[in-house]
Design a protein around this motif. Structure first.
Motif, mmCIF file in Angstrom:
data_model
loop_
_atom_site.group_PDB
_atom_site.id
_atom_site.type_symbol
_atom_site.label_atom_id
_atom_site.label_comp_id
_atom_site.label_asym_id
_atom_site.label_seq_id
_atom_site.Cartn_x
_atom_site.Cartn_y
_atom_site.Cartn_z
ATOM 1 N N LYS A 1 0.786 -1.284 0.201
ATOM 2 C CA LYS A 1 -0.014 0.107 0.094
ATOM 3 C C LYS A 1 0.841 1.311 0.118
ATOM 4 O O LYS A 1 0.289 2.241 -0.576
ATOM 5 C CB LYS A 1 -0.918 0.001 1.343
ATOM 6 C CG LYS A 1 -0.247 0.201 2.591
ATOM 7 C CD LYS A 1 -1.373 0.408 3.702
ATOM 8 C CE LYS A 1 -0.697 0.482 4.731
ATOM 9 N NZ LYS A 1 -1.598 0.588 5.974
ATOM 10 N N SER A 2 2.025 1.105 0.501
ATOM 11 C CA SER A 2 2.770 2.357 0.675
ATOM 12 C C SER A 2 3.871 2.800 -0.758
ATOM 13 O O SER A 2 3.569 1.874 -1.645
ATOM 14 C CB SER A 2 3.779 2.047 1.715
ATOM 15 O OG SER A 2 4.862 1.634 1.507
ATOM 16 N N THR B 1 1.910 1.417 -4.217
ATOM 17 C CA THR B 1 0.776 2.145 -3.768
ATOM 18 C C THR B 1 -0.403 1.529 -4.489
ATOM 19 O O THR B 1 -1.419 1.848 -5.091
ATOM 20 C CB THR B 1 0.806 3.563 -4.572
ATOM 21 O OG1 THR B 1 0.886 3.292 -5.961
ATOM 22 C CG2 THR B 1 2.108 4.442 -4.045
ATOM 23 N N GLN C 1 -3.274 -0.725 -2.345
ATOM 24 C CA GLN C 1 -4.084 -1.248 -1.350
ATOM 25 C C GLN C 1 -4.980 -2.123 -1.582
ATOM 26 O O GLN C 1 -5.874 -2.021 -2.387
ATOM 27 C CB GLN C 1 -4.526 0.184 -0.605
ATOM 28 C CG GLN C 1 -5.016 -0.097 0.752
ATOM 29 C CD GLN C 1 -5.377 1.036 1.791
ATOM 30 O OE1 GLN C 1 -5.013 1.968 1.373
ATOM 31 N NE2 GLN C 1 -5.884 0.744 2.861
ATOM 32 N N GLN D 1 -8.164 -1.525 -3.518
ATOM 33 C CA GLN D 1 -8.843 -0.156 -3.395
ATOM 34 C C GLN D 1 -9.220 0.359 -4.586
ATOM 35 O O GLN D 1 -10.524 1.033 -4.539
ATOM 36 C CB GLN D 1 -7.921 0.741 -2.607
ATOM 37 C CG GLN D 1 -8.679 1.992 -2.036
ATOM 38 C CD GLN D 1 -8.973 1.649 -0.832
ATOM 39 O OE1 GLN D 1 -8.734 0.777 -0.142
ATOM 40 N NE2 GLN D 1 -10.339 2.049 -0.454
ATOM 41 N N GLN E 1 -4.303 -4.895 10.883
ATOM 42 C CA GLN E 1 -4.429 -4.293 9.227
ATOM 43 C C GLN E 1 -4.898 -5.636 8.616
ATOM 44 O O GLN E 1 -5.700 -5.683 7.777
ATOM 45 C CB GLN E 1 -3.257 -3.926 8.577
ATOM 46 C CG GLN E 1 -2.734 -2.561 9.322
ATOM 47 C CD GLN E 1 -1.581 -2.315 8.651
ATOM 48 O OE1 GLN E 1 -0.925 -2.592 7.476
ATOM 49 N NE2 GLN E 1 -0.582 -1.472 9.444
#
Length: 161
Positions: free
Chosen positions: A39-40, A109, A111, A127, A145
């Motif tokens: 996700k990052s 990036t 998620q 997402q 999470q």
């Protein structure tokens, strides 16, 4: 639809920290391709390094304890080991995770919004709404999470091992 053929298992990994990257490399060594969803903006997870001017500093894990032979074998090509502790190199511990990630597919990036089950397969919903089906999914995100990804009614299906 469930897969009942002799094709290799389709596996995905959630989390590009040390555990996710090491898992992907082990699967790669076994001849399996497993995309890693992170996700990052970067890999490393809790093994986090920041740069300030010309210096790197770790604000995540300050060192790694080598507690198994497979872990030592995975890390050894990328770091100088002294006994069972791996101290941070001057470039930061995250450098080791980045080197370990060479040759694997990491989608940054990206998620994961939810995990579900359909016809004996795991549905990974991102997402952005895309949904992909896998035979197995390895979740390396921290437990709070990870639990947010699975609907309450499906938690009994999780394999804790």
């Amino acid at each position: 639809m469930a897969r009942h053929d002799a094709q290799p298992a389709e596996i995905a990994i959630i989390g590009a920290g040390l555990a996710g990257v090491a898992c992907a490399q082990r699967l790669r060594a076994a001849g399996l391709h497993a995309p890693v969803f992170e996700k990052s903006r970067g890999i490393g997870g809790r093994v986090a390094t920041r740069r300030f001017e010309t210096q790197a500093f770790d604000y995540g894990a300050p060192q790694l304890e080598i507690c198994s032979a497979p872990f030592q074998a995975a890390i050894a090509p990328h770091a100088a080991l002294t006994s069972t502790t791996l101290a941070a190199p001057s470039s930061g511990l995250r450098t080791i995770v980045k080197q370990l990630a060479t040759g694997i597919t990491v989608e940054l990036t990206t998620q994961v919004a939810a995990l579900g089950f359909h016809d004996d397969r795991v549905v990974v919903t991102l997402q952005d709404g895309r949904a992909m089906h896998y035979d197995r999914v390895v979740v390396t995100a921290p437990l709070p999470q990870a639990l947010m990804l699975v609907p309450d009614k499906a938690r009994h299906m999780l394999d804790p091992s």
